[in-house]
Design an enzyme around this catalytic site. Structure first.
Site, PDB file in Angstrom:
ATOM      1  N   ARG A  43      28.961  42.759  33.412  1.00 41.31           N
ATOM      2  CA  ARG A  43      29.445  41.584  34.127  1.00 41.31           C
ATOM      3  C   ARG A  43      29.569  40.365  33.221  1.00 41.31           C
ATOM      4  O   ARG A  43      30.340  39.453  33.492  1.00 41.31           O
ATOM      5  CB  ARG A  43      28.501  41.225  35.289  1.00 41.31           C
ATOM      6  CG  ARG A  43      28.487  42.216  36.427  1.00 41.31           C
ATOM      7  CD  ARG A  43      27.768  41.589  37.633  1.00 41.31           C
ATOM      8  NE  ARG A  43      27.356  42.576  38.610  1.00 41.31           N
ATOM      9  CZ  ARG A  43      28.137  43.082  39.579  1.00 41.31           C
ATOM     10  NH1 ARG A  43      29.382  42.687  39.669  1.00 41.31           N
ATOM     11  NH2 ARG A  43      27.675  43.956  40.431  1.00 41.31           N
ATOM     12  N   ASP A  99      36.817  38.902  43.202  1.00 45.61           N
ATOM     13  CA  ASP A  99      37.086  39.333  41.823  1.00 45.61           C
ATOM     14  C   ASP A  99      38.358  40.174  41.734  1.00 45.61           C
ATOM     15  O   ASP A  99      39.217  39.947  40.901  1.00 45.61           O
ATOM     16  CB  ASP A  99      35.881  40.074  41.209  1.00 45.61           C
ATOM     17  CG  ASP A  99      35.400  41.257  42.055  1.00 45.61           C
ATOM     18  OD1 ASP A  99      35.914  41.466  43.172  1.00 45.61           O
ATOM     19  OD2 ASP A  99      34.490  41.963  41.585  1.00 45.61           O
ATOM     20  N   ASP A 133      41.547  45.647  45.640  1.00 50.73           N
ATOM     21  CA  ASP A 133      41.899  47.018  45.261  1.00 50.73           C
ATOM     22  C   ASP A 133      42.526  47.695  46.488  1.00 50.73           C
ATOM     23  O   ASP A 133      43.718  47.540  46.751  1.00 50.73           O
ATOM     24  CB  ASP A 133      40.611  47.698  44.779  1.00 50.73           C
ATOM     25  CG  ASP A 133      40.818  49.101  44.243  1.00 50.73           C
ATOM     26  OD1 ASP A 133      41.932  49.420  43.824  1.00 50.73           O
ATOM     27  OD2 ASP A 133      39.843  49.878  44.228  1.00 50.73           O
TER      28      ASP A 133
END
Ligand code: 5GP
Length: 177
Positions: free
Chosen positions: A160, A95, A98
């Site tokens: 979500r 997703d 980071d």
């Protein structure tokens, strides 16, 4: 809640990514899409259907941010793939990248299994927070240095199912750890 990327723009970009992946992998060689749970399930569902060739779908699950918004600095595997990846093309579907800690870890353990190739497709890239360099082959969008939710991404288990990518306002997402 602020909308950063509306659903229609997401769908357009995911279609482009699917076309690119279709063009890049030889059609007669198996391709496994390995989704990183939980956040990647929405992106994986859309991306898989934008790829015009046979694919195998599997999932793995790593430890994540827990209930809060700060990284523990460590990744660990909670659920492994069911599929043997030796000799086949693997595309890890994530997703958001980071700090890079999760994918750095996954690349190391999956490379030991000798896949034919191992690449990364991520919906979002947040390069401002990178702590480990990660080679990303396909990126949907660059994310700002904010905590984002929607399109599979959660805060404390919620949001979500939002079709848009959104950012929480400061007062909506107080840090819990
Ligand atoms: P990394 O290991 O690269 O630091 O983190 C990857 C994971 O952190 C992602 O799969 C996601 O679960 C979580 N994460 C990082 N940034 C965000 C964010 O802005 N919003 C949400 N919901 N999760 C994030």
């Amino acid at each position: 809640m602020e909308t950063l990327i509306p659903a229609v723009a997401i769908q357009k970009r995911v279609a482009e990514m699917g076309a690119q992946i279709t063009a890049d992998y030889p059609a007669d060689e198996p391709l496994l899409l390995a989704g990183v749970l939980k956040g990647a399930w929405v992106f994986l569902a859309d991306l898989a259907r934008a790829i015009q060739r046979p694919v195998i779908i599997d999932f793995l699950h790593t430890s994540s941010y827990g209930e809060g918004k700060t990284s523990s600095g460590e990744a660990k595997l909670i659920r492994d793939l069911d599929t043997s990846i030796e000799g086949i093309h693997v595309l890890l579907v994530e997703d958001i990248v980071d700090t890079g800690i999760t994918l750095d870890y996954l690349l190391r353990i999956l490379n030991e299994r000798k896949p034919r190739s191992l690449s990364i497709a991520t919906f979002l890239d947040k390069p401002s927070r990178r702590r480990r360099p990660v080679p990303i082959r396909y990126t949907g969008f660059e994310a700002p240095d904010r905590f984002v939710v929607g399109y599979g991404l959660d805060f404390a288990g919620s949001y979500r199912n939002l079709p848009d990518l959104c950012a929480l306002a400061e007062e909506e997402g107080q840090q819990t750890e």
